[in-house]
Motif scaffolding. Structure first.
Motif, PDB file in Angstrom:
ATOM      1  N   ASN A 287      -2.141   6.632  -8.857  1.00 53.39           N
ATOM      2  CA  ASN A 287      -1.779   5.257  -9.209  1.00 53.39           C
ATOM      3  C   ASN A 287      -1.277   5.141 -10.645  1.00 53.39           C
ATOM      4  OD1 ASN A 287      -1.414   2.604  -8.296  1.00 53.39           O
ATOM      5  ND2 ASN A 287      -3.280   1.915  -9.314  1.00 53.39           N
ATOM      6  N   ASN A 288      -0.675   6.225 -11.127  1.00 61.61           N
ATOM      7  CA  ASN A 288      -0.032   6.199 -12.440  1.00 61.61           C
ATOM      8  C   ASN A 288       1.417   5.794 -12.197  1.00 61.61           C
ATOM      9  OD1 ASN A 288       1.258   6.780 -14.895  1.00 61.61           O
ATOM     10  ND2 ASN A 288      -0.208   8.401 -15.382  1.00 61.61           N
ATOM     11  N   LEU A 289       1.656   4.493 -12.188  1.00 62.97           N
ATOM     12  CA  LEU A 289       2.959   3.978 -11.787  1.00 62.97           C
ATOM     13  C   LEU A 289       4.072   4.412 -12.735  1.00 62.97           C
ATOM     14  CD1 LEU A 289       1.976   0.362 -10.670  1.00 62.97           C
ATOM     15  CD2 LEU A 289       2.410   2.342  -9.236  1.00 62.97           C
TER      16      LEU A 289
ATOM     17  N   ALA B  17       1.677   9.435  -8.234  1.00 63.54           N
ATOM     18  CA  ALA B  17       1.648   8.259  -7.365  1.00 63.54           C
ATOM     19  C   ALA B  17       0.274   8.093  -6.729  1.00 63.54           C
ATOM     20  CB  ALA B  17       2.724   8.382  -6.286  1.00 63.54           C
TER      21      ALA B  17
ATOM     22  N   SER C  24       4.929   8.198 -12.267  1.00 63.70           N
ATOM     23  CA  SER C  24       5.486   8.488 -10.938  1.00 63.70           C
ATOM     24  C   SER C  24       6.871   7.864 -10.796  1.00 63.70           C
ATOM     25  CB  SER C  24       4.551   7.975  -9.833  1.00 63.70           C
ATOM     26  OG  SER C  24       4.252   6.604 -10.008  1.00 63.70           O
TER      27      SER C  24
ATOM     28  N   LEU D 264       6.632   2.017  -5.274  1.00 63.81           N
ATOM     29  CA  LEU D 264       6.066   2.104  -6.625  1.00 63.81           C
ATOM     30  C   LEU D 264       6.587   0.962  -7.494  1.00 63.81           C
ATOM     31  CD1 LEU D 264       6.424   5.958  -7.134  1.00 63.81           C
ATOM     32  CD2 LEU D 264       4.251   4.714  -6.948  1.00 63.81           C
TER      33      LEU D 264
ATOM     34  N   THR E 216      -5.179  13.012 -10.835  1.00 66.96           N
ATOM     35  CA  THR E 216      -4.911  12.808 -12.261  1.00 66.96           C
ATOM     36  C   THR E 216      -4.752  14.142 -12.982  1.00 66.96           C
ATOM     37  OG1 THR E 216      -6.165  10.736 -12.215  1.00 66.96           O
ATOM     38  CG2 THR E 216      -5.769  11.721 -14.369  1.00 66.96           C
TER      39      THR E 216
ATOM     40  N   LYS F  18       0.834  -1.203   0.000  1.00 66.45           N
ATOM     41  CA  LYS F  18       0.000   0.000   0.000  1.00 66.45           C
ATOM     42  C   LYS F  18       0.864   1.246   0.000  1.00 66.45           C
ATOM     43  CE  LYS F  18      -3.769   2.289   2.446  1.00 66.45           C
ATOM     44  NZ  LYS F  18      -4.611   2.309   3.639  1.00 66.45           N
ATOM     45  N   LEU F  19       0.524   2.189  -0.868  1.00 61.78           N
ATOM     46  CA  LEU F  19       1.281   3.427  -0.966  1.00 61.78           C
ATOM     47  C   LEU F  19       0.663   4.467  -0.053  1.00 61.78           C
ATOM     48  CD1 LEU F  19       3.579   4.855  -2.498  1.00 61.78           C
ATOM     49  CD2 LEU F  19       1.871   5.630  -4.132  1.00 61.78           C
TER      50      LEU F  19
ATOM     51  N   ASN G 279       4.901  -2.228  -6.493  1.00 62.72           N
ATOM     52  CA  ASN G 279       3.538  -2.273  -7.017  1.00 62.72           C
ATOM     53  C   ASN G 279       3.519  -2.552  -8.510  1.00 62.72           C
ATOM     54  OD1 ASN G 279       2.583  -1.737  -4.480  1.00 62.72           O
ATOM     55  ND2 ASN G 279       2.013   0.372  -4.876  1.00 62.72           N
TER      56      ASN G 279
ATOM     57  N   THR H 207       9.386   5.819  -1.355  1.00 63.38           N
ATOM     58  CA  THR H 207       8.232   5.824  -2.250  1.00 63.38           C
ATOM     59  C   THR H 207       8.547   5.164  -3.573  1.00 63.38           C
ATOM     60  OG1 THR H 207       7.445   7.868  -1.222  1.00 63.38           O
ATOM     61  CG2 THR H 207       6.490   7.284  -3.341  1.00 63.38           C
TER      62      THR H 207
END
Length: 340
Positions: free
Chosen positions: A79-81, A76, A84, A151, A44, A3-4, A154, A147
């Motif tokens: 959730n744009n891996l 991040a 990020s 990432l 976003t 989990k971020l 994930n 972080t």
């Protein structure tokens, strides 16, 4: 998936760099759009807007990476891996730390204001200001490594996660979060030897971490040469966290061992080598007897768990406790009827 969790404090900035009026207006508009989107949790939208602010400033001659940092945080959170990861990698490679020096002074009304350093230095000659302070903000460099490693985990880029945690730990060797992320990366990449050693290193620093004792027990129990160490690790996890059901369960099954294999060996020897079969039967019973108190402790914390009920039923059967075996059999049927 890891989990971020990102705690950020983004503050609005005033743009005054002696640029053309239209550039300042564009900067102000982009910054406002970014701030509004962030505050509305529309990450976003906020992310590219903060990146736009960064690029506008850079074009104007001010490479203020704090806005790139803000963009990375928002990507991040969105959730744009890919984006990020790209930004965090660039920030780390550039040596960005986020450390800024703030220059403040208090006016005659008692209000504290921030100034650019040259103006701040000039105000020292004025009698209108007092309480001049020069303060540095904390470094965000450890958080950048933390972080980025999350990432990468994930994104299932485990080898890259290993590389970044190793790089981060070279700079911040006492960082527990990086050590934890490194451990996960080792495990998920299949590097069990390094994963096990990593757990031992973490436990040396924090011997009261029940989860790490449990994880170490899992790894040790998979190796026939370290099964006893695995049992000891599960016991330590339970000592620290008595309601850890997984540790109770693994302690029971590790103590019993591969019972289906043991039964096969016994059956294969019954006719040809009965004495050896008897020895194996006695050894099997001894293992079940040893596992009994562990199973009963597990049952105390999860009396409605059909796995522990079934395990106790079998253990009572092997150890010849017919009354208890029948009790667990009835409980097993009851739980099965409930769909558990």
């Amino acid at each position: 998936m890891k989990k971020l969790i990102l705690g950020i404090a983004i503050v609005a900035s005033a743009f005054a760099f002696g640029q053309k009026q239209d550039v300042n207006a564009q900067l102000a508009a982009s910054n406002k759009a970014a701030m509004d989107a962030y505050q509305a949790k529309n990450y976003t939208v906020a992310a590219p807007k903060f990146l736009e602010v960064y690029n506008l400033l850079k074009t104007s001659g001010k490479d203020d990476k704090v806005y790139m940092y803000y963009a990375g945080l928002n990507y991040a959170l969105a959730n744009n891996l890919d984006e990020s990861i790209k930004i965090y990698s660039e920030l780390i490679n550039s040596g960005y730390t986020g450390v800024q020096t703030n220059y403040t002074a208090k006016d005659k009304k008692g209000e504290v204001s921030s100034f650019e350093k040259p103006i701040w230095e000039g105000l020292k000659k004025s009698k209108d200001y007092t309480d001049f302070k020069e303060e540095k903000t904390p470094s965000v460099e450890p958080e950048l490594y933390e972080t980025l490693s999350i990432l990468l985990l994930n994104a299932k880029k485990y080898n890259e996660a290993i590389e970044i945690t190793e790089k981060g730990l070279a700079k911040f060797p006492a960082n527990a979060k990086l050590k934890e992320n490194q451990s996960i990366a080792y495990h998920n990449s299949g590097n069990t030897e390094k994963f096990t050693q990593n757990l031992k290193d973490q436990l040396a620093a924090d011997p009261k971490n029940a989860e790490n004792w449990y994880n170490l027990g899992v790894m040790q129990s998979k190796n026939p040469a370290t099964v006893k160490e695995g049992i000891a690790s599960f016991k330590k996890a339970i000592e620290l966290k008595p309601d850890m059901s997984n540790a109770h369960q693994n302690l029971v099954y590790t103590t019993i061992g591969e019972d289906s294999k043991a039964v096969e060996e016994i059956n294969a020897l019954r006719k040809t080598k009965p004495d050896e079969a008897t020895k194996l039967i006695d050894a099997r019973k001894a293992r079940f007897t040893e596992a009994l108190p562990y199973a009963e402790a597990w049952y105390k914390i999860q009396p409605e768990n059909i796995d522990v009920v079934s395990a106790l039923k079998d253990i009572y059967g092997i150890t010849k406790n017919d009354v208890k075996m029948k009790e667990m059999k009835a409980k097993e049927i009851e739980l099965q009827s409930k769909g558990k």
